[in-house]
Design an enzyme around this catalytic site. Structure first.
Site, PDB file in Angstrom:
ATOM      1  N   HIS A  68      34.707 -19.517  18.558  1.00 15.75           N
ATOM      2  CA  HIS A  68      33.440 -18.975  19.038  1.00 15.75           C
ATOM      3  C   HIS A  68      32.360 -19.162  17.976  1.00 15.75           C
ATOM      4  O   HIS A  68      32.592 -18.888  16.798  1.00 15.75           O
ATOM      5  CB  HIS A  68      33.548 -17.470  19.300  1.00 15.75           C
ATOM      6  CG  HIS A  68      34.158 -17.152  20.623  1.00 15.75           C
ATOM      7  ND1 HIS A  68      34.624 -15.907  20.927  1.00 15.75           N
ATOM      8  CD2 HIS A  68      34.374 -17.905  21.721  1.00 15.75           C
ATOM      9  CE1 HIS A  68      35.100 -15.908  22.153  1.00 15.75           C
ATOM     10  NE2 HIS A  68      34.965 -17.115  22.655  1.00 15.75           N
TER      11      HIS A  68
ATOM     12  N   GLU B 125      35.677  -8.818  18.402  1.00 16.30           N
ATOM     13  CA  GLU B 125      36.254  -9.791  17.486  1.00 16.30           C
ATOM     14  C   GLU B 125      35.395  -9.840  16.229  1.00 16.30           C
ATOM     15  O   GLU B 125      34.318  -9.229  16.166  1.00 16.30           O
ATOM     16  CB  GLU B 125      36.371 -11.176  18.143  1.00 16.30           C
ATOM     17  CG  GLU B 125      35.041 -11.797  18.510  1.00 16.30           C
ATOM     18  CD  GLU B 125      35.189 -13.086  19.331  1.00 16.30           C
ATOM     19  OE1 GLU B 125      36.156 -13.198  20.112  1.00 16.30           O
ATOM     20  OE2 GLU B 125      34.329 -13.961  19.200  1.00 16.30           O
TER      21      GLU B 125
ATOM     22  N   ILE C 206      27.495 -18.828  32.498  1.00 10.80           N
ATOM     23  CA  ILE C 206      28.862 -19.180  32.121  1.00 10.80           C
ATOM     24  C   ILE C 206      28.869 -20.320  31.099  1.00 10.80           C
ATOM     25  O   ILE C 206      29.766 -20.408  30.268  1.00 10.80           O
ATOM     26  CB  ILE C 206      29.651 -19.621  33.387  1.00 10.80           C
ATOM     27  CG1 ILE C 206      29.473 -18.605  34.522  1.00 10.80           C
ATOM     28  CG2 ILE C 206      31.117 -19.849  33.062  1.00 10.80           C
ATOM     29  CD1 ILE C 206      29.882 -17.201  34.201  1.00 10.80           C
TER      30      ILE C 206
END
Lengths: 392, 300, 392, 300
Positions: free
Chosen positions: B254, B215, B98
């Site tokens: 990101h 994306e 994570i």
């Protein structure tokens, strides 16, 4: 983080690679002094190069030759007065001009598909690699370095033979290729590019030629800067917008755009989607802004300051999908931020997910315009921005 | 039944005694996930999650004492790649990471170690996976909010976090449930790609349709589309690509989301997916309608 | 190649590991001066240690304490006068005596079974690891380092937790363990051992304890010395027998033994077998000697000189199985060597394989005693050595 | 038919243009081995072995141009580990390394790369392998003299060079032929162990008895014996261990041949082999007699 050519060259030189001696200067007089040193060291001509963190500086007049110290001073004065793609030139690099026989392209970069450090080499140096890739993709030779051992000798040879090198030049090429991977790994760089890697005359060597790195481009991994304080110090704070710096220091991902609708979103994918939907609804986003996961009210207030610092912002869209982030925290932050604000712009808020109900109550009590769906929020924001919603 | 996580998942949480690890482990346990061990170096011998779960100093000890077969990593970025390697070397075969902000060169090394040990990594910088289940309690690993799910048979795979929640919520609101909902993470170097996820869904009898949420940046969507065109013909499939309005050369949050030169553009990804038979939505809210148009109908 | 403790400690210190300051001296006066420095630096006692390349120097009186510079001089004089297992002590190391709370064993070594660098740690430091292995094998914790990345942090923790460390000591242990692997890899060492790795008082630290490397043993890979000239320079030429040195320089593997039958063989396995068969036939070999593959006549002559330099040699057995090595080359070398020799000892020669026929002709013409089989050659050699064939 | 090398072996020689490589390649070709390529960086485009064999700059090129499936390495020690890695990465599945004196840490790295690519390394510092064959021409890879062999059905595996020749010659003299004769090398770190070789022989229908020739140092013979005790019961098996007379603590020529403390002694190896049903010879010349005593009879 991009670093300037001058610092990139230093990384290469520190790794023992062949980089011509060079200096930088921030004034024409400094450039003249640097040029004097190079001429007295035997240079026939010097090259003066704008240090800016964008491509295309050559076409913009940011790279010029000079044959005397006086000329170097004049040329440097001209370049230091330039603005290239919106960035002022604050520093120039002065290096001896090389006699280039051929130009090679060589880069080590993080590659998503192979999940490793990819070496790319091409005998067609000097031009952008994208151009080579489009025109003659077969001219690009690729090798993926070993994930732990770096570029193995046979891999370096494969690259060198692949672009037609042999003999002494091949040996030098192998050293440089392995060096780029070493630099990428030890500096945590996403990209270490040498273009051109130039073949220059070397009468003293068998074969009569040698390789030198005439330009270098290095991008460092932002996630690893903490462990390289000496590299982090190279950040060009001068050329960083104060608002960008505040966002960075707050841990907010912020990119200013040209439109009128300020956006505050949690999550990069959702933030991009918000921009897409604003655009689709006929509006024009003023920024990309991701407040990240688990943002508290203070961060929300900071995000608001950042958005409003852009005078083009005519309306604000807040879109939060609560997961780690609690909706009521965001609502509190919005209320606090509005109270501190000098400038009032219309705002539409959409908060769903964790603690959305509490958030809705706070927002209603605070008189905020809300929206249930993202599509609805985008449409309302465009309407609020009114005629100013089109591109400035 | 689902992919990657299911009722047989015996989860260990690396970083269980930390704030994030403890909070999300409690959420996972409440959803129905079997959390059987925690690992925090130096905290071995303690118990966590209201005294229900033993904590070990090393993953090797945890695995040998408890038989854990999956791990969820909440270790801070500086130690996360090492935590991934430790899990793989200890024989854990399914590893979720994570943690965000792991240096990319660390990930190159960690992934090679994962492959060497025949393990699978999901992430890093990913929200995890949830397999809701009508029959028994569901299983979730990671940080996806439990509330958005509905048991069903649509496989969801996504590179992002909250955008996934948005998409899944819109499906759930429309009465369309999920077999497994998987976030693969937004970093440039990740363990499980879109294509890997599609292969898993294709082999899962309980998955009857696919939602892919991509994306800008890289070419993972194109690579998945190339595979899906030949191998996924039997499943209705829809997609959404974020970043149509993104400018070139800027990293959109990101680390992986950047259009560079001719590569990574939303338009190319959309074309590739459409060529592979995906219906591509312009907004996440369109996904339920497009699923139906693609021939999918929820089982009643 | 074994290196002395003093140099091994230097490798550790160069890698940034905690090694107490120490000096070496080759005279009692030098030892006194070194001790004076340490006492004035705050040492309560110093330890004086013989620098010899064999184990068991403690039991042989080669390690002693001293409380004053005068005592250090006397103790050093005594140690420098020692001969330990046949080796004269030419140098001593002088270090501050530590207050040892506990002793740990830690080593990085090349491991055949796992084909990697094995880390071994035990809470029972101070004794030989073989002793621990025999008495309480469960007390030894093992981890194999990553083949390219070295000891990974989790592996170091596994070792440290495995021997019961925690907190601050665990952290220090992890640094030292990773350091040993780094040294092994960067120096091409077969073995890097720290025993004891001592826990000593450290009131300044949380936990009040710290780790120091009080002794170090390093064996370098002979095959890699070429690329480490700075380490190769540490070869203790003084304590190397001149004959051993000649053999090494000639590329001949030579080990002197106690018997009377000199052996010249090509190939290590065959050379060992020749020794076995000589022993089995009631003889006693004077040496192990492998002339290697493809040996030419000059090398054969050198081997003969080396064998005959041992006055205990009463007979010589030459056993050559020609593969790369040509039998006639060996025969020529033997003939040439015999002509140059001062000392004549009886010899039996067995040459089979490549060019064995040509060799047989040369040997017969030269009047050499020959044998067809290895067993026959061994028996003849034992007979030739006569009564002198038993152990001296 | 044999192990590791046979009529399907399409050999490339790394270092073919060198003195050693050229000499032994000619010997191999004369024995019947198909030598289809050579690799010497910088000599690509030349032809070797009397103009019969193309030379390439890289193994990848050689493999792609010729379909080589095995390699024999005569590269000097400083570059040999890299040559091994190059062969493995180019897809060569069976790699013989004859070179001696390779730094042992280089071998640790090279072997990991060999394993990563699913290849097999024999050696380094080994004489290679020969599969004599009555039916057609034999195949040999490496430097074992052709003259010592006789086609047959005894598998020979050994850590040493000339000692192997001695043993094989004694078998051939006694009319006992070999299926494959394999030298695994005398270094501490080698690619194929005694146990690996026994597994290969056990699976080879053409091998009806085993000769193992070991020496002091390490525990590879013990490990092979432990496996053979359970898995090799169907084959007559004999052994010889060199170094019974070797003193402790001295390296007997081979980097791997050293008795250290309680490990690596000849007596332990002999006991372990006898416990696993091997008849152990006191001299290589006894091997033929012991083979017969173990129940082996050459096919007439």
């Amino acid at each position: 983080m991009k670093i300037h050519e001058a610092e990139a060259r230093q990384l290469l030189a520190d790794a023992g690679l062949a980089v011509p001696d060079a200096s930088t200067a921030t004034t024409p007089a400094g450039a003249r002094a640097a040029a004097e040193r190079l001429f007295s060291g035997g240079a026939a001509q010097v090259v003066i190069k704008a240090q800016v963190l964008v491509g295309g500086r050559g076409k913009a007049g940011g790279v010029k030759l000079a044959a005397t110290p006086q000329e170097a001073e004049q040329v440097a004065a001209g370049i230091l007065a330039l603005e290239i793609k919106g960035l002022p030139v604050r520093r120039v690099l002065i290096a001896p001009a090389a006699t280039i026989l051929r130009e090679i392209y060589l880069a080590a970069l993080i590659d998503r598909s192979s999940r490793g450090v990819l070496l790319m080499a091409s005998a067609a140096g000097g031009m952008e690699i994208e151009e080579v890739a489009a025109k003659s993709p077969e001219a690009i030779v690729r090798v993926v370095a070993h994930p732990h051992a770096g570029l193995l000798p046979y891999q370096a040879r494969q690259l060198g033979f692949g672009i037609g090198l042999s003999g002494e030049l091949l040996k030098q090429f192998c050293v440089i290729a392995a060096g780029l991977v070493r630099i990428a790994r030890s500096s945590d760089a996403d990209l270490v590019e040498v273009n051109p890697l130039a073949v220059v005359p070397a009468p003293e060597l068998p074969g009569g030629e040698r390789l030198v790195c005439l330009d270098a481009k290095v991008t460092l991994d932002d996630s690893a800067l903490d462990r390289h304080p000496e590299l982090a110090a190279w950040r060009d704070a001068d050329s960083e917008d104060p608002i960008d710096r505040e966002a960075r220091e707050q841990g907010i991902a912020y990119i200013r755009l040209d439109g009128s609708i300020g956006c505050m979103v949690n999550g990069a994918g959702l933030a991009m989607t918000t921009l897409d939907l604003v655009t689709q609804a006929g509006g024009s986003p003023a920024n990309f802004l991701d407040i990240g996961g688990g943002a508290r009210s203070e961060k929300v207030a900071a995000a608001m300051r950042i958005i409003l610092a852009d005078p083009g912002v005519k309306a604000i869209l807040v879109n939060i999908f609560g997961g780690i982030t609690r909706g009521d925290e965001v609502a509190k932050g919005l209320i606090a931020a509005r109270d501190q604000q000098d400038r009032v712009v219309p705002m539409v808020v959409r908060i769903v997910g964790t603690n959305a109900k509490e958030a809705a109550e706070l927002l209603t009590a605070g008189g905020f315009e809300t929206a249930a769906s993202l599509d609805e929020a985008a449409e309302k924001a465009v309407a609020l921005a009114g005629a100013g919603g089109a591109a400035r | 039944m689902s992919i990657l996580v299911n009722a047989d998942t015996r989860l260990l949480v690396q970083g269980l005694t930390g704030r994030e690890g403890g909070f999300h482990a409690a959420q996972m346990a409440a959803y129905g996930t079997q959390i059987i061990a925690g690992v925090t170096p130096g905290r071995g011998g303690e118990r966590a999650l209201n005294d229900t779960t033993p904590v070990f100093n090393t993953v090797a000890e945890a695995v040998s004492a408890t038989g854990a077969n999956a791990s969820c990593i909440f270790v801070p970025a500086a130690g996360a790649a090492d935590a991934i390697a430790e899990a793989a070397a200890a024989g854990v075969k399914t590893i979720f990471c994570i943690t965000e902000g792991i240096p990319v060169h660390d990930m190159v090394g960690a992934l090679a170690i994962v492959q060497r040990h025949g393990a699978r990594l999901i992430g890093p910088n990913c929200p995890g996976a949830t397999s809701p289940s009508a029959a028994n309690s569901g299983v979730k690993v990671g940080i996806i909010p439990a509330s958005i799910h509905l048991p069903g048979d649509v496989g969801v795979v996504s590179r992002s976090g909250t955008l996934t929640y948005e998409a899944v919520q819109s499906m759930t609101d429309a009465g369309i449930g999920q077999s497994t909902c998987l976030g693969i993470g937004g970093d440039p170097i990740i363990g499980t790609t879109f294509r890997d996820a599609l292969e898993l869904f294709a082999a899962d009898a309980a998955t009857r349709a696919i939602v892919l949420i991509g994306e800008i940046g890289g070419s993972a969507e194109e690579e998945a589309a190339a595979w899906a065109g030949d191998n996924l013909k039997h499943l209705p499939r829809v997609a959404f690509i974020a970043g149509r309005a993104a400018p070139e050369g800027r990293r959109m949050g990101h680390a992986g989301a950047i259009v560079s030169g001719a590569s990574g553009r939303a338009s190319d990804k959309i074309s590739a997916l459409e060529a592979a038979g995906f219906k591509v939505a312009l907004s996440p809210t369109e996904l339920p309608r497009l699923l139906r148009e693609a021939g999918y109908a929820p089982r009643s």
